[in-house]
Motif scaffolding. Sequence first.
Motif, PDB file in Angstrom:
ATOM      1  N   GLY A   1     -14.087 -50.517  45.163  1.00  0.00           N
ATOM      2  CA  GLY A   1     -14.174 -51.908  44.727  1.00  0.00           C
ATOM      3  C   GLY A   1     -12.978 -52.727  45.162  1.00  0.00           C
ATOM      4  N   ILE A   2     -11.795 -52.109  45.094  1.00  0.00           N
ATOM      5  CA  ILE A   2     -10.591 -52.816  45.547  1.00  0.00           C
ATOM      6  C   ILE A   2     -10.667 -53.119  47.039  1.00  0.00           C
ATOM      7  CG2 ILE A   2      -8.103 -52.558  45.885  1.00  0.00           C
ATOM      8  CD1 ILE A   2      -8.036 -50.938  43.282  1.00  0.00           C
ATOM      9  N   HIS A   3     -11.136 -52.134  47.834  1.00  0.00           N
ATOM     10  CA  HIS A   3     -11.289 -52.359  49.272  1.00  0.00           C
ATOM     11  C   HIS A   3     -12.309 -53.465  49.550  1.00  0.00           C
ATOM     12  CE1 HIS A   3      -9.499 -48.209  49.906  1.00  0.00           C
ATOM     13  NE2 HIS A   3      -8.794 -48.982  50.709  1.00  0.00           N
ATOM     14  N   TYR A   4     -13.387 -53.488  48.778  1.00  0.00           N
ATOM     15  CA  TYR A   4     -14.424 -54.495  48.995  1.00  0.00           C
ATOM     16  C   TYR A   4     -13.885 -55.902  48.712  1.00  0.00           C
ATOM     17  CZ  TYR A   4     -18.886 -56.936  48.713  1.00  0.00           C
ATOM     18  OH  TYR A   4     -19.918 -57.814  48.912  1.00  0.00           O
TER      19      TYR A   4
ATOM     20  N   PRO B   1     -15.390 -45.864  52.171  1.00  0.00           N
ATOM     21  CA  PRO B   1     -15.575 -44.676  51.314  1.00  0.00           C
ATOM     22  C   PRO B   1     -14.678 -43.512  51.697  1.00  0.00           C
ATOM     23  CG  PRO B   1     -17.446 -44.977  52.801  1.00  0.00           C
ATOM     24  CD  PRO B   1     -16.606 -46.205  52.917  1.00  0.00           C
ATOM     25  N   LEU B   2     -14.474 -43.264  52.969  1.00  0.00           N
ATOM     26  CA  LEU B   2     -13.632 -42.134  53.376  1.00  0.00           C
ATOM     27  C   LEU B   2     -12.184 -42.341  52.955  1.00  0.00           C
ATOM     28  CD1 LEU B   2     -15.038 -41.358  56.942  1.00  0.00           C
ATOM     29  CD2 LEU B   2     -15.491 -40.146  54.795  1.00  0.00           C
ATOM     30  N   GLU B   3     -11.702 -43.573  53.114  1.00  0.00           N
ATOM     31  CA  GLU B   3     -10.330 -43.858  52.697  1.00  0.00           C
ATOM     32  C   GLU B   3     -10.192 -43.743  51.185  1.00  0.00           C
ATOM     33  OE1 GLU B   3      -6.976 -47.426  53.103  1.00  0.00           O
ATOM     34  OE2 GLU B   3      -8.908 -47.557  54.157  1.00  0.00           O
ATOM     35  N   SER B   4     -11.195 -44.234  50.448  1.00  0.00           N
ATOM     36  CA  SER B   4     -11.159 -44.133  48.992  1.00  0.00           C
ATOM     37  C   SER B   4     -11.210 -42.673  48.556  1.00  0.00           C
ATOM     38  CB  SER B   4     -12.344 -44.898  48.386  1.00  0.00           C
ATOM     39  OG  SER B   4     -12.288 -46.262  48.742  1.00  0.00           O
ATOM     40  N   LEU B   5     -12.048 -41.861  49.209  1.00  0.00           N
ATOM     41  CA  LEU B   5     -12.139 -40.442  48.879  1.00  0.00           C
ATOM     42  C   LEU B   5     -10.819 -39.734  49.147  1.00  0.00           C
ATOM     43  CD1 LEU B   5     -13.847 -37.976  48.057  1.00  0.00           C
ATOM     44  CD2 LEU B   5     -14.526 -37.770  50.451  1.00  0.00           C
ATOM     45  N   GLY B   6     -10.200 -40.039  50.279  1.00  0.00           N
ATOM     46  CA  GLY B   6      -8.922 -39.407  50.608  1.00  0.00           C
ATOM     47  C   GLY B   6      -7.840 -39.750  49.611  1.00  0.00           C
TER      48      GLY B   6
ATOM     49  N   LEU C   1     -14.159 -34.447  36.955  1.00  0.00           N
ATOM     50  CA  LEU C   1     -15.179 -35.001  37.847  1.00  0.00           C
ATOM     51  C   LEU C   1     -15.432 -36.474  37.544  1.00  0.00           C
ATOM     52  CD1 LEU C   1     -17.280 -34.600  40.046  1.00  0.00           C
ATOM     53  CD2 LEU C   1     -18.904 -33.847  38.273  1.00  0.00           C
ATOM     54  N   ILE C   2     -15.500 -36.797  36.249  1.00  0.00           N
ATOM     55  CA  ILE C   2     -15.710 -38.203  35.881  1.00  0.00           C
ATOM     56  C   ILE C   2     -14.541 -39.063  36.352  1.00  0.00           C
ATOM     57  CG2 ILE C   2     -15.883 -39.795  33.922  1.00  0.00           C
ATOM     58  CD1 ILE C   2     -17.387 -37.580  32.423  1.00  0.00           C
ATOM     59  N   LEU C   3     -13.319 -38.529  36.150  1.00  0.00           N
ATOM     60  CA  LEU C   3     -12.138 -39.253  36.592  1.00  0.00           C
ATOM     61  C   LEU C   3     -12.150 -39.434  38.109  1.00  0.00           C
ATOM     62  CD1 LEU C   3      -9.408 -40.511  35.872  1.00  0.00           C
ATOM     63  CD2 LEU C   3      -8.382 -38.234  36.122  1.00  0.00           C
ATOM     64  N   PHE C   4     -12.597 -38.385  38.827  1.00  0.00           N
ATOM     65  CA  PHE C   4     -12.677 -38.457  40.277  1.00  0.00           C
ATOM     66  C   PHE C   4     -13.635 -39.562  40.718  1.00  0.00           C
ATOM     67  CE2 PHE C   4     -14.863 -37.152  44.185  1.00  0.00           C
ATOM     68  CZ  PHE C   4     -13.791 -37.019  45.049  1.00  0.00           C
ATOM     69  N   LEU C   5     -14.815 -39.599  40.101  1.00  0.00           N
ATOM     70  CA  LEU C   5     -15.799 -40.617  40.462  1.00  0.00           C
ATOM     71  C   LEU C   5     -15.313 -42.022  40.118  1.00  0.00           C
ATOM     72  CD1 LEU C   5     -19.082 -38.803  39.334  1.00  0.00           C
ATOM     73  CD2 LEU C   5     -18.202 -39.082  41.662  1.00  0.00           C
ATOM     74  N   VAL C   6     -14.676 -42.153  38.960  1.00  0.00           N
ATOM     75  CA  VAL C   6     -14.174 -43.467  38.542  1.00  0.00           C
ATOM     76  C   VAL C   6     -13.124 -43.974  39.530  1.00  0.00           C
ATOM     77  CG1 VAL C   6     -12.843 -44.690  36.768  1.00  0.00           C
ATOM     78  CG2 VAL C   6     -14.704 -43.166  36.099  1.00  0.00           C
ATOM     79  N   LEU C   7     -12.221 -43.066  39.937  1.00  0.00           N
ATOM     80  CA  LEU C   7     -11.189 -43.471  40.880  1.00  0.00           C
ATOM     81  C   LEU C   7     -11.800 -43.869  42.230  1.00  0.00           C
ATOM     82  CD1 LEU C   7      -8.391 -40.829  40.186  1.00  0.00           C
ATOM     83  CD2 LEU C   7      -8.301 -43.280  39.716  1.00  0.00           C
ATOM     84  N   CYS C   8     -12.803 -43.092  42.681  1.00  0.00           N
ATOM     85  CA  CYS C   8     -13.456 -43.428  43.950  1.00  0.00           C
ATOM     86  C   CYS C   8     -14.106 -44.801  43.895  1.00  0.00           C
ATOM     87  CB  CYS C   8     -14.504 -42.363  44.291  1.00  0.00           C
ATOM     88  SG  CYS C   8     -13.828 -40.911  45.112  1.00  0.00           S
ATOM     89  N   VAL C   9     -14.842 -45.057  42.818  1.00  0.00           N
ATOM     90  CA  VAL C   9     -15.523 -46.347  42.684  1.00  0.00           C
ATOM     91  C   VAL C   9     -14.510 -47.485  42.574  1.00  0.00           C
ATOM     92  CG1 VAL C   9     -17.035 -47.714  41.209  1.00  0.00           C
ATOM     93  CG2 VAL C   9     -17.587 -45.330  41.674  1.00  0.00           C
ATOM     94  N   ALA C  10     -13.441 -47.244  41.803  1.00  0.00           N
ATOM     95  CA  ALA C  10     -12.436 -48.292  41.625  1.00  0.00           C
ATOM     96  C   ALA C  10     -11.749 -48.628  42.952  1.00  0.00           C
ATOM     97  CB  ALA C  10     -11.407 -47.852  40.584  1.00  0.00           C
ATOM     98  N   LEU C  11     -11.389 -47.607  43.699  1.00  0.00           N
ATOM     99  CA  LEU C  11     -10.737 -47.851  44.981  1.00  0.00           C
ATOM    100  C   LEU C  11     -11.684 -48.529  45.967  1.00  0.00           C
ATOM    101  CD1 LEU C  11      -8.735 -44.522  45.400  1.00  0.00           C
ATOM    102  CD2 LEU C  11      -7.796 -46.805  45.020  1.00  0.00           C
TER     103      LEU C  11
END
Length: 449
Positions: free
Chosen positions: A55-58, A419-424, A43-53
Amino acid sequence: MKTKWHKKWLHPKDVTLTGGPGKGWVSLQKSAELFFTHRKLVLILFLVLCVALSGIHYVRSLLTSSTVVSMEYEEAARGLTPSQTRFNIYEIQSAEVMERLIDYAGLQGVISPEELGQCIRVRATHSSNVSGNENFISTSYVIEFTNSDKIQKRSAETMLSLLCKAYREFFVEHYGVNHSILNFDINDLRFNDEYLLAADLLELKSEQLRKYVQLCRRSNKNYRDPDTGITFSELEQRIDNFSKYDLARLRSYIIENGIANDKTSLNAMLNYKIRMDNLTYNKLMAAYDEDNKGIRMYDTAMSAVVMIPTEDVTMRYYMSRTKTGMDNLALHADAQLLGATERTKEIEYKSYLIRKMQENDPRQEHREKADTMILQMGQTLENLAGDIRAVDSSFASYKARNYLNFQDGHQRFLQRTAPLESLGITLLMLAAAFVAVFLRNLIKRDKMV
């Protein structure tokens, strides 16, 4: 006979030859147990990846911004500008537009127009013609701006907004209404020319301004300049007053006092024009007489009303009258008579001018007053042309908002982070990790067999 490789991919409910579960099912269970055991870490890895992606999109969204420009005027469908010239969307990357963009963004000396033009990408919104017509003309384009390393203090979104402003101004100035007719120089009124010629020049210029204002008024009769409150109707009234009162008073003053720089040359010129008018009059009257002879000689049987079958808008037939040769002769005769009448009026007017010039001997104060009147009227026309230019420039900018429509390219925070693209993408990465663990366990069980 079933082989070892066939048994490896049995359904989870299938059993081996010894009656136990298949190796694939066991590997799947162990992989699931591993992920469940370390579910907090996953779960932590999932959240970290979502936030990182996100941030990259931003960050990427700050470097690139896009908008859609649509040409919303009638000529656009034919690939033309409002001034009937060929439209070229790539002029948005021209040196003139880039120089304006540099000025607006305050990037003088930081980046060249050529380098800035390379930051812009243009493409049609329809990459292919869905109708199959090879001559398809696009009326909307995607404009994309990507920040250069040399541009630090401006975001891509800000640069794109300034680019739209610069291109809109460029488009209006080059392809809006032609303002050259409004250019008026008071020095055109040369006082070494005849006074009557100066009055003719003033009349010609006022008529040009009147026609120009009438054209603008037809486009939008209710338009009012936001700064001065002047309308095209008010400008047209000012021109009418100039012609009816100021110009008429000037011409009357010159004629009644016989004011001229060189009466001998003026009278010679007027006499020459009278002779030319007389020749034209004689030609027109001769044509008029011939038409009348033709009408009298026309066969009476052919001059009767001729009816032909015609179809109306409801697809029903009726008998319609058509013109005969005599009708055409009568119309031509009327036109010749009208032209001859106009020549007669011109002859009478020029003869009146010659008589007035011979009867009167103007004094110096008459000449000085005429000079002052011409100078003042020239200044009046110059000011009037300036007011027309100001209102028309404002009107051109007003119309340009309809010529070019830029969609709002502003992106909110959620749009920037995607967020949807990062989640996917994160879910795909976790699924790939699960498959990798499953294959690893499956390979281990093969080696144990």
